[in-house]
Design an enzyme around this catalytic site. Structure first.
Site, PDB file in Angstrom:
ATOM      1  N   GLU B  90      66.704  33.078  -6.697  1.00 19.91           N
ATOM      2  CA  GLU B  90      66.810  31.637  -6.444  1.00 19.91           C
ATOM      3  C   GLU B  90      66.796  31.326  -4.951  1.00 19.91           C
ATOM      4  O   GLU B  90      66.176  30.380  -4.518  1.00 19.91           O
ATOM      5  CB  GLU B  90      68.097  31.110  -7.098  1.00 19.91           C
ATOM      6  CG  GLU B  90      68.524  29.710  -6.706  1.00 19.91           C
ATOM      7  CD  GLU B  90      67.547  28.618  -7.125  1.00 19.91           C
ATOM      8  OE1 GLU B  90      66.786  28.833  -8.084  1.00 19.91           O
ATOM      9  OE2 GLU B  90      67.524  27.542  -6.474  1.00 19.91           O
ATOM     10  N   GLY B 100      63.333  39.957  11.566  1.00 22.64           N
ATOM     11  CA  GLY B 100      62.536  41.029  12.168  1.00 22.64           C
ATOM     12  C   GLY B 100      63.307  42.323  12.371  1.00 22.64           C
ATOM     13  O   GLY B 100      62.862  43.211  13.089  1.00 22.64           O
ATOM     14  N   LEU B 101      64.487  42.442  11.744  1.00 21.05           N
ATOM     15  CA  LEU B 101      65.313  43.641  11.930  1.00 21.05           C
ATOM     16  C   LEU B 101      65.398  44.464  10.644  1.00 21.05           C
ATOM     17  O   LEU B 101      66.150  45.412  10.566  1.00 21.05           O
ATOM     18  CB  LEU B 101      66.738  43.235  12.352  1.00 21.05           C
ATOM     19  CG  LEU B 101      66.825  42.434  13.647  1.00 21.05           C
ATOM     20  CD1 LEU B 101      68.209  41.822  13.809  1.00 21.05           C
ATOM     21  CD2 LEU B 101      66.506  43.325  14.847  1.00 21.05           C
ATOM     22  N   ASN B 131      54.853  27.382   3.537  1.00 26.64           N
ATOM     23  CA  ASN B 131      55.746  28.317   4.229  1.00 26.64           C
ATOM     24  C   ASN B 131      54.985  29.628   4.447  1.00 26.64           C
ATOM     25  O   ASN B 131      55.274  30.655   3.821  1.00 26.64           O
ATOM     26  CB  ASN B 131      57.016  28.527   3.393  1.00 26.64           C
ATOM     27  CG  ASN B 131      58.054  29.374   4.097  1.00 26.64           C
ATOM     28  OD1 ASN B 131      57.793  29.972   5.146  1.00 26.64           O
ATOM     29  ND2 ASN B 131      59.242  29.445   3.522  1.00 26.64           N
ATOM     30  N   TYR B 138      55.833  37.989   1.141  1.00 27.62           N
ATOM     31  CA  TYR B 138      55.855  38.371  -0.269  1.00 27.62           C
ATOM     32  C   TYR B 138      54.534  38.994  -0.719  1.00 27.62           C
ATOM     33  O   TYR B 138      54.516  39.975  -1.458  1.00 27.62           O
ATOM     34  CB  TYR B 138      56.178  37.168  -1.147  1.00 27.62           C
ATOM     35  CG  TYR B 138      57.578  36.636  -0.947  1.00 27.62           C
ATOM     36  CD1 TYR B 138      57.801  35.312  -0.616  1.00 27.62           C
ATOM     37  CD2 TYR B 138      58.688  37.467  -1.100  1.00 27.62           C
ATOM     38  CE1 TYR B 138      59.087  34.814  -0.435  1.00 27.62           C
ATOM     39  CE2 TYR B 138      59.974  36.987  -0.920  1.00 27.62           C
ATOM     40  CZ  TYR B 138      60.167  35.669  -0.584  1.00 27.62           C
ATOM     41  OH  TYR B 138      61.435  35.188  -0.402  1.00 27.62           O
TER      42      TYR B 138
END
Lengths: 156, 171
Positions: B90, B100-101, B131, B138
């Protein structure tokens, strides 16, 4: 199980149905069910040629929205063709809405195939809106290899 | 950077709501968040939780500082009658300054393992088409866009429409 096959055939995706009756029994009818079903049944005198009295169903489960909280998700809604146009679909949805409100839910979500115009028209007439079109939300899935490898990126 | 991924506890509810609102702001929908800490507590930590949550915290620079919650994922189990249990993601968010870590990847890996352990055949979620960073994140990991590829559209009845639909018919 019969309904799921019929619904899958209507949507032209029958080869995707992998569940068996045993899976459905285990997952829907034990102590902590993963889903709930409402069935529409007609009186004896209206049964189909094959003797069917169960002529429609809605399958739903409780979900959660990080914006509004408790919600309900209607996974499947189906009425056999010869019983459509008589308010059965509307009655099934109304029942899901009632159960959702009683459980404190704030919204009802579901998906529709964009080529299923009769269903889209029906849903719009009931007062819902198309989240994909208005907000641009796309439904995504990770399965099979993507799930197995922990969604590791291809460039690692 | 050392970070710790763990199951959320009732004391994390204020941080969960904070991060929900931060994500909503990032998606330009902050005015739509009506959820309260009280509801999050009741709904996530009662007898039958509506959702589950994992959080990522990092240790402060000084050992006397409390750890800081910098990322979280909210999920629950759903059902696809064609293929069985699914894990529905969700919410998934890492604070801007901690991206970025590998924190996001760590969360997804944990959820993927959990999905497999609980015999889910897939993990599902929605992402806004504008987005770009998230969509790419993804897709790089093998996610399919069911809206684009199969034509699935998400429809919704909000509270008012739900009340109208639940009302007994006038006939």
């Amino acid at each position: 199980m019969f309904f799921l096959q019929e619904l899958a055939e209507y949507e032209n995706v029958a080869e995707h149905v992998k569940l068996t009756q045993k899976d459905l029994e285990q997952n829907g009818f034990t102590n902590n069910p993963f889903f709930h079903v409402i069935i529409a049944e007609v009186p004896e005198q209206h049964r189909t040629k094959e003797g069917q009295r169960k002529i429609g169903f809605a399958l739903y489960f409780y979900s959660y929205s990080s914006f509004v909280g408790r919600a309900i998700y209607m996974e499947d809604l189906y009425v056999m063709p010869e019983f459509r146009g008589k308010g059965v679909g509307k009655a099934l949805m109304s029942k899901v809405a009632q159960l959702g409100l009683a459980a404190g839910c704030h919204q009802l979500d579901f998906t529709v195939l964009n080529r299923n115009k009769p269903s889209m028209d029906f849903y719009f007439s009931q007062g819902c809106f198309d989240v994909t079109a208005t907000i641009g939300y796309h439904c995504m899935r990770c399965k099979g290899e993507a799930l197995k490898w922990g969604c590791a990126p291809n460039d690692m | 950077m050392e970070y710790k991924l763990r199951k959320a506890e009732p004391r994390d509810v204020p941080d969960i709501l904070r991060l929900v609102k931060e994500l909503a702001k990032y998606e330009e929908m902050e005015h739509q968040v009506t959820l309260t800490e009280k509801e999050l507590l009741e709904d996530g930590f009662g007898d039958t939780p509506f959702y589950h949550c994992i959080i990522t915290e990092i240790q402060g620079e000084k050992s006397s500082e409390d750890p800081k919650v910098v990322g979280f994922a909210m999920y629950y189990f759903t059902y696809d009658p064609w293929v069985g249990k699914q894990l529905y993601l969700e919410e998934f968010y890492v604070m801007d300054e901690y991206r970025g870590l590998g924190i996001g990847s760590g969360i997804l890996r944990h959820l993927s393992n959990l999905a497999m352990k609980t015999r889910c055949t897939g993990m599902m979620f929605v992402v806004a088409e504008n987005n770009e960073p998230s969509v790419q994140f993804y897709k790089r990991r093998g996610a399919e866009d069911l809206s684009q590829e199969e034509g699935w559209r998400l429809f919704r009845f909000d509270k008012d429409s739900l009340v109208k639909m639940a009302a007994p018919s006038e006939e």
